[in-house]
Design an enzyme around this catalytic site. Structure first.
Site, PDB file in Angstrom:
ATOM      1  CG  ASP A   1      -2.072  -0.901   1.170  1.00 41.84           C
ATOM      2  OD1 ASP A   1      -2.349  -1.427   0.078  1.00 41.84           O
ATOM      3  OD2 ASP A   1      -2.739  -1.093   2.210  1.00 41.84           O
ATOM      4  CG  MET A   2       2.095   5.460  -1.894  1.00 46.38           C
ATOM      5  SD  MET A   2       3.818   5.019  -1.533  1.00 46.38           S
ATOM      6  CE  MET A   2       4.401   4.490  -3.150  1.00 46.38           C
TER       7      MET A   2
ATOM      8  CD  GLN B   1      -0.499   7.805  -2.395  1.00 47.52           C
ATOM      9  OE1 GLN B   1       0.584   8.384  -2.541  1.00 47.52           O
ATOM     10  NE2 GLN B   1      -1.001   7.517  -1.208  1.00 47.52           N
TER      11      GLN B   1
ATOM     12  NE  ARG C   1      -4.163  -1.586  -4.602  1.00 50.57           N
ATOM     13  CZ  ARG C   1      -3.886  -1.892  -3.319  1.00 50.57           C
ATOM     14  NH1 ARG C   1      -3.686  -0.946  -2.416  1.00 50.57           N
ATOM     15  NH2 ARG C   1      -3.794  -3.154  -2.957  1.00 50.57           N
TER      16      ARG C   1
ATOM     17  N   GLY D   1      -5.680   8.471  -4.120  1.00 51.22           N
ATOM     18  CA  GLY D   1      -4.874   8.879  -2.964  1.00 51.22           C
ATOM     19  C   GLY D   1      -5.783   9.301  -1.824  1.00 51.22           C
TER      20      GLY D   1
ATOM     21  NE  ARG E   1     -12.561   4.042   2.608  1.00 46.78           N
ATOM     22  CZ  ARG E   1     -11.241   4.050   2.755  1.00 46.78           C
ATOM     23  NH1 ARG E   1     -10.645   3.095   3.377  1.00 46.78           N
ATOM     24  NH2 ARG E   1     -10.507   5.031   2.261  1.00 46.78           N
TER      25      ARG E   1
END
Ligand SMILES: Cc1cc2nc3c(=O)[nH]c(=O)nc-3n(C[C@H](O)[C@H](O)[C@H](O)COP(=O)(O)OP(=O)(O)OC[C@H]3O[C@@H](n4cnc5c(N)ncnc54)[C@H](O)[C@@H]3O)c2cc1C
Length: 308
Positions: A134-135, A163, A184, A188, A289
């Site tokens: 993941d970034m 991103q 992927r 971002g 989220r």
């Protein structure tokens, strides 16, 4: 940043709100819409259901920004247990792991994060699957890409995340678009300064399309992580233009978000991977989220009010 987003993120950092949400009996059901559960058993059961529906999965053991070597080790162990279970349950052909380097020691020492990620990548290889790094926020981008390059010397299938909101990302896409490179592309998720990131959503969308073109034009395996219907349509059109067949790239969406669209894409022959978070540290993930989309917050508040 949108005021509601700021408010929700502030509430997320508030201990009293955290206790209320974490202990309200109804929270469990609501959380389950976005988070697969707390244990390996929970997430393996969700993975099996998604794989049955024709979806692939990337699993995220929640926990980030670890500044404790012991916690970093516990997170590594959780990934090793997970990979073992995926293998035992015959799911590893369709389920990989997403790993945040900050959860396995990046803030303590880049070398420690590399060693820990290497252990996870070696286990993934033994279990017949892959991992994607993941970034996180822009201060970690260079370090994460250095670790990625090291890992890829042994495991060239280790996935990267780029991103689109970062101004540098088109160059990174070009650099990472070589044969076999899994990348992927997402918009971002972190609050970044205008010096490094596009501030306006329209600029981010334009950057996403430029980056998607660069990845589709290359020889790697692009993974388009977005719920944005306009971008999904643009990618479909650009993939055709570049002569990409379904399966030479994939769409990715988060667990619980636009599940009907995930199935529509699968039914039309596209490869779709669902990013499934699990683990005890679900609270911060849930708040991000909710902050991203007021409709999610309304759903959450309605559930709390309706059943408590
Ligand atoms: C698989 C995956 C992996 C990711 N990994 C990373 C990572 O490593 N690092 C990182 O920084 N970020 C990551 N992200 C998060 C990403 O950067 C965005 O913050 C997030 O995906 C929201 O952007 P979006 O492209 O969906 O578009 P947005 O701009 O959030 O939304 C655009 C449109 O999509 C639709 N939409 C969005 N959300 C919903 C919803 N809940 N319900 C219905 N429609 C909706 C709406 O039409 C909306 O107008 C990841 C996202 C995904 C899907």
């Amino acid at each position: 940043m949108h005021p509601l987003r700021t408010l929700i993120l502030a509430a997320g950092a508030n201990d009293a709100v955290r206790r209320l949400v974490a202990t309200a009996p109804v929270s469990r059901d609501v959380v389950r819409r976005f988070v697969a559960g707390e244990s390996t058993d929970d997430v393996v059961a969700v993975t099996a259901r998604l794989v049955d529906d024709g979806l692939s999965v990337s699993l995220d053991y929640l926990g980030e920004d670890t500044s404790d070597e012991l916690v970093a080790e516990q997170n590594v162990q959780a990934y090793l247990r997970l990979l073992d279970r995926l293998h035992t349950d015959g799911l590893s052909a369709h389920a990989e792991a997403s790993v945040k380097l900050s959860s396995i020691g990046q803030a303590l020492d880049e070398r420690l994060a590399l060693d820990n990620a290497s252990r996870i990548a070696a286990a993934a290889e033994q279990c017949g699957t892959t991992i994607t790094l993941d970034m996180e926020d822009h201060s970690t981008t260079d370090s994460t890409l250095r670790v990625l390059a090291e890992l890829r010397r042994t495991w060239p299938w280790v996935g990267a995340v780029l991103q689109a909101y970062l101004r540098r990302t088109l160059d990174d896409c070009v650099a990472l678009a070589g044969s076999g490179s899994r990348v992927r592309l997402c918009k971002g998720a972190y609050a970044e300064p205008a010096s490094v990131a596009f501030a306006h959503p329209h600029e981010v969308d334009l950057s996403y399309v430029r980056c998607a073109n660069a990845l589709l034009a290359g020889r790697g395996y692009p993974m388009f992580a977005t719920h944005d219907p306009r971008l999904v349509a643009v990618i479909a059109e650009r993939a055709l233009w570049y002569g990409r067949k379904p399966g030479s790239y994939e769409y990715q969406m988060l667990y619980g978000i636009r599940p009907d669209e995930q199935r529509r894409l699968v039914n039309s022959g596209e490869a779709v991977r669902v990013y499934v978070p699990y683990g005890e540290q679900w609270y911060g993930y849930l708040m991000r989220r909710l902050a991203e989309r007021p409709a999610n917050t309304a759903f959450f508040l309605r559930s709390l009010a309706g059943r408590s």
